[in-house]
Design an enzyme around this catalytic site. Structure first.
Site, PDB file in Angstrom:
ATOM      1  N   LYS A 153      16.048  -0.326 -10.484  1.00 29.19           N
ATOM      2  CA  LYS A 153      15.712   0.491 -11.876  1.00 29.19           C
ATOM      3  C   LYS A 153      16.239   2.205 -11.334  1.00 29.19           C
ATOM      4  CE  LYS A 153      15.145   0.372 -16.110  1.00 29.19           C
ATOM      5  NZ  LYS A 153      14.741  -0.757 -16.867  1.00 29.19           N
ATOM      6  N   ASP A 167      19.620   2.241 -20.125  1.00 31.21           N
ATOM      7  CA  ASP A 167      18.019   1.914 -20.243  1.00 31.21           C
ATOM      8  C   ASP A 167      17.705   2.894 -21.267  1.00 31.21           C
ATOM      9  OD1 ASP A 167      15.034   0.107 -19.720  1.00 31.21           O
ATOM     10  OD2 ASP A 167      14.650   2.434 -20.183  1.00 31.21           O
TER      11      ASP A 167
HETATM   12  P1  NDP Z   1      16.752   3.859 -26.405  1.00 30.07           P
HETATM   13  O1  NDP Z   1      16.885   5.622 -25.702  1.00 30.07           O
HETATM   14  O2  NDP Z   1      17.781   3.631 -27.066  1.00 30.07           O
HETATM   15  O3  NDP Z   1      15.693   3.910 -27.959  1.00 30.07           O
HETATM   16  C1  NDP Z   1      14.666   4.705 -26.880  1.00 30.07           C
HETATM   17  C2  NDP Z   1      13.869   4.611 -28.605  1.00 30.07           C
HETATM   18  O4  NDP Z   1      12.465   4.469 -28.228  1.00 30.07           O
HETATM   19  C3  NDP Z   1      13.927   6.051 -29.558  1.00 30.07           C
HETATM   20  O5  NDP Z   1      13.782   5.121 -30.518  1.00 30.07           O
HETATM   21  C4  NDP Z   1      12.621   7.052 -28.621  1.00 30.07           C
HETATM   22  O6  NDP Z   1      12.743   7.977 -29.541  1.00 30.07           O
HETATM   23  C5  NDP Z   1      11.607   5.961 -28.560  1.00 30.07           C
HETATM   24  N1  NDP Z   1      10.504   6.485 -27.173  1.00 30.07           N
HETATM   25  C6  NDP Z   1      10.846   6.848 -26.351  1.00 30.07           C
HETATM   26  N2  NDP Z   1      10.127   7.333 -25.308  1.00 30.07           N
HETATM   27  C7  NDP Z   1       9.034   7.396 -26.206  1.00 30.07           C
HETATM   28  C8  NDP Z   1       7.678   7.904 -26.217  1.00 30.07           C
HETATM   29  N3  NDP Z   1       7.050   8.593 -24.657  1.00 30.07           N
HETATM   30  N4  NDP Z   1       6.654   7.780 -27.023  1.00 30.07           N
HETATM   31  C9  NDP Z   1       7.417   7.614 -28.243  1.00 30.07           C
HETATM   32  N5  NDP Z   1       8.871   6.506 -28.390  1.00 30.07           N
HETATM   33  C10 NDP Z   1       9.508   7.034 -27.913  1.00 30.07           C
HETATM   34  O7  NDP Z   1      16.041   3.177 -25.512  1.00 30.07           O
HETATM   35  P2  NDP Z   1      16.023   1.741 -25.492  1.00 30.07           P
HETATM   36  O8  NDP Z   1      16.143   0.568 -26.720  1.00 30.07           O
HETATM   37  O9  NDP Z   1      17.181   0.768 -24.557  1.00 30.07           O
HETATM   38  O10 NDP Z   1      15.042   1.245 -24.623  1.00 30.07           O
HETATM   39  C11 NDP Z   1      13.608   0.939 -25.002  1.00 30.07           C
HETATM   40  C12 NDP Z   1      12.617   0.042 -24.355  1.00 30.07           C
HETATM   41  O11 NDP Z   1      13.114  -1.090 -24.066  1.00 30.07           O
HETATM   42  C13 NDP Z   1      12.507   0.471 -23.556  1.00 30.07           C
HETATM   43  O12 NDP Z   1      11.047   0.606 -23.071  1.00 30.07           O
HETATM   44  C14 NDP Z   1      13.401  -0.119 -22.044  1.00 30.07           C
HETATM   45  O13 NDP Z   1      13.038  -0.144 -21.163  1.00 30.07           O
HETATM   46  C15 NDP Z   1      12.970  -1.447 -23.167  1.00 30.07           C
HETATM   47  N6  NDP Z   1      14.280  -2.018 -22.610  1.00 30.07           N
HETATM   48  C16 NDP Z   1      15.860  -1.850 -22.873  1.00 30.07           C
HETATM   49  C17 NDP Z   1      16.968  -2.926 -22.996  1.00 30.07           C
HETATM   50  C18 NDP Z   1      18.727  -2.370 -22.826  1.00 30.07           C
HETATM   51  O14 NDP Z   1      18.819  -3.414 -22.214  1.00 30.07           O
HETATM   52  N7  NDP Z   1      18.011  -1.445 -22.852  1.00 30.07           N
HETATM   53  C19 NDP Z   1      16.570  -4.385 -21.883  1.00 30.07           C
HETATM   54  C20 NDP Z   1      15.101  -4.700 -21.929  1.00 30.07           C
HETATM   55  C21 NDP Z   1      13.806  -3.533 -22.268  1.00 30.07           C
HETATM   56  P3  NDP Z   1      12.980   9.342 -28.876  1.00 30.07           P
HETATM   57  O15 NDP Z   1      14.390   9.310 -29.899  1.00 30.07           O
HETATM   58  O16 NDP Z   1      12.668   9.826 -30.063  1.00 30.07           O
HETATM   59  O17 NDP Z   1      13.124   9.432 -27.718  1.00 30.07           O
HETATM   60  O1  2IT Z   2      14.985  -3.232 -18.716  1.00 28.01           O
HETATM   61  C1  2IT Z   2      15.768  -3.786 -18.826  1.00 28.01           C
HETATM   62  O2  2IT Z   2      15.706  -5.658 -19.090  1.00 28.01           O
HETATM   63  C2  2IT Z   2      17.035  -3.146 -19.128  1.00 28.01           C
HETATM   64  N1  2IT Z   2      17.070  -2.071 -19.474  1.00 28.01           N
HETATM   65  C3  2IT Z   2      18.695  -3.689 -18.785  1.00 28.01           C
HETATM   66  C4  2IT Z   2      18.971  -3.474 -17.184  1.00 28.01           C
HETATM   67  C5  2IT Z   2      20.247  -4.144 -17.179  1.00 28.01           C
HETATM   68  O3  2IT Z   2      20.936  -4.744 -16.205  1.00 28.01           O
HETATM   69  O4  2IT Z   2      21.004  -4.864 -18.605  1.00 28.01           O
END
Ligand code: NDP
Ligand code: 2IT
Length: 449
Positions: free
Chosen positions: A124, A164
């Site tokens: 990461k 992420d």
């Molecule tokens: P994005 O940046 O697209 O969206 C993040 C969302 O979460 C936004 O709505 C954001 O709000 C909100 N958020 C972020 N930080 C906070 C906080 N401290 N408190 C409250 N809300 C918060 O990220 P992703 O959708 O990609 O990621 C969301 C989660 O999923 C994370 O935990 C990430 O690690 C996990 N994840 C992502 C993957 C991927 O492929 N993208 C794969 C697996 C897991 P705001 O706009 O206000 O910041």
């Molecule tokens: O938390 C996760 O699994 C991710 N943000 C996706 C990582 C990836 O390499 O696609």
């Protein structure tokens, strides 16, 4: 191995890293028995070599903003473990990013990637740079400065970053472009790339869709149909939006979305138009969720709140960030009749919330199993890049659904208590043991590294 002693030692050696300690504690307490049943693991001190990252790169990132001011941020890449494949994991850009958060995420990623059935180790990276309010050119300059430091340490068979929080297709495009220019090669060193230059169809959707597929597998174990069920989602980014889209396609209702400023509630479920509007606000205009009220004043917006205590739901799918659902939230959900929780985010439930879910014996899927569809589809993108081929959306989606079913089966295999005639599955234990065993066998076979 005694989990409590290993964790106490970790806290002493690496103080002030609470998220890292939390993630390690959750895993060690569930794998303790199986670890101790294999004396060869202890002889090789596998546990310490598994919980401490292989290496960490830390660097300063300097860039120039639109006003001509020189700005500095921190940059990191945690290469946690490559026993079963090249280091693999996303990059997070958010003001809260620090080493504790990235070490927890890289640790989790190692087990998650092991569960996907594909050959990927765990990593990461990220920066305390916040993309919010920055212009496209500022984002580009930052990404280029970040990669100027990182590019030597990554590569298609070495370490493959992706998105992420705060890193989506735009940021991956800028980082990949600068990587390509430095390395002078066009290879699959990033995933989540644009579709025109090696990206995979369904990768944007994969984490949210995958979580829904996992939920369907869990519901099937109790003969429950998802149609008509009320689903509370948090977040409104990549994961949350595609979760919402699939949930409505499956005939269930999304009753909440949120961002870091507040929660948006639709007691009777958002319409498809409302969900599309939220998607456009967040993904196209990079606005705030509260702006949805201008178009849809009938929705309820709760400033500074999270959804959990404000909705009645059958299913909860936290999809924002770590520790966003605490013990009180869990008790409120259970009191309201929630019978299934599946984590789109990484470690969104606090240890107290997890304890509540397990004690209530509801269907509870930890992020490392439920959200593994994102990185699994990254693995499919790597496979397509190696073959120099692109698969159709249907093919990738079908593979994703199969992988989620496989992960579910692994959780059931290792999480079912054979002495419990109710057939209850502890998905936390199942995911941790299944993920751990593959990495542990590979590390044992490869000697002391
Ligand atoms: P994005 O940046 O697209 O969206 C993040 C969302 O979460 C936004 O709505 C954001 O709000 C909100 N958020 C972020 N930080 C906070 C906080 N401290 N408190 C409250 N809300 C918060 O990220 P992703 O959708 O990609 O990621 C969301 C989660 O999923 C994370 O935990 C990430 O690690 C996990 N994840 C992502 C993957 C991927 O492929 N993208 C794969 C697996 C897991 P705001 O706009 O206000 O910041
Ligand atoms: O938390 C996760 O699994 C991710 N943000 C996706 C990582 C990836 O390499 O696609």
């Amino acid at each position: 191995m005694k989990a409590t002693e290993v964790i106490a030692d970790l806290q002493r050696r690496f103080p002030n890293e609470p998220e890292y300690h939390q993630a390690v504690e959750e895993v060690l307490t569930t794998i303790e028995d199986i670890y101790n049943a294999h004396p060869q693991f202890e002889r090789m001190n596998l546990i310490e070599r598994l919980i401490i990252p292989d290496r960490i790169f830390t660097f300063r990132v300097s860039w120039v903003d639109d006003a001509g001011h020189v700005r500095t941020n921190m940059g990191y890449r945690v290469q946690h473990n490559n026993a079963i494949g090249p280091y693999k994991g996303g990059i997070r850009f958010h003001s809260s990013v620090n080493l504790s958060i990235l070490k927890f995420l890289a640790f989790e990623q190692t087990f998650k990637n092991s569960l996907t059935t594909l050959a990927m180790g765990g990593a990461k990276g990220g920066s305390d740079f916040s993309p919010r309010g920055k212009s496209d050119m500022e984002i580009m300059r930052f990404c280029q400065a970040f990669i100027t430091e990182l590019w030597r340490h990554i590569g298609a068979d070495t370490d493959v970053p992706a998105g992420d929080i705060g890193v989506g297709a735009r940021e991956v495009g800028y980082m990949y472009g600068w990587y390509k220019k430095q390395a002078r090669e066009f290879t699959g060193t990033f995933t989540g790339k644009g579709i025109d230059f090696g990206g995979s169809l369904i990768r944007p959707e994969a984490t949210g869709y995958g979580n829904c597929y996992f939920m369907l597998n869990m519901l099937a174990t109790r003969g429950i149909d998802i149609k008509g069920k009320r689903v509370a989602i948090s977040g409104s980014g990549n994961v949350a939006n595609y979760t919402a889209r699939k949930i409505t396609q499956l005939g269930a209702k999304v009753v909440s979305m949120s961002d870091s400023s507040g929660a948006l509630i639709a007691p009777d479920g958002f319409t498809d138009e409302q969900l599309q509007h939220i998607f456009d606000i967040k993904e196209l205009y990079r606005g705030r969720l509260s702006e949805a009220l201008e178009e849809y004043p009938e929705l309820t917006y709760l400033l500074g709140e999270r959804p959990w205590r404000h909705v009645q739901c059958d299913i909860a799918m936290p999809s924002a960030t770590q520790n966003e659902l605490d013990g009180d939230d869990a008790r409120a959900l259970l009191a309201g009749g929630t019978f299934a929780v599946s984590e789109g985010a990484n470690m969104p439930s606090t240890p107290e919330a997890i304890h509540e879910f397990l004690a209530a014996r509801i269907l509870y899927a930890p992020g490392k199993a439920a959200n593994a569809g994102g990185v699994a589809t990254s693995g499919l993108e790597m496979a397509q890049n190696s073959q120099k081929l692109s698969w159709t959306a249907d093919e990738v989606d079908a593979r994703l659904a199969n992988i989620m079913a496989d992960i579910h089966a692994q959780c059931v295999r290792f999480g079912k208590d054979p002495d419990d005639e109710t057939g209850y599955v502890n998905y936390v234990k199942g995911a941790n043991v299944a993920g751990f065993m593959k990495v542990a066998r590979a590390m044992t076979a490869q000697g002391i590294l």
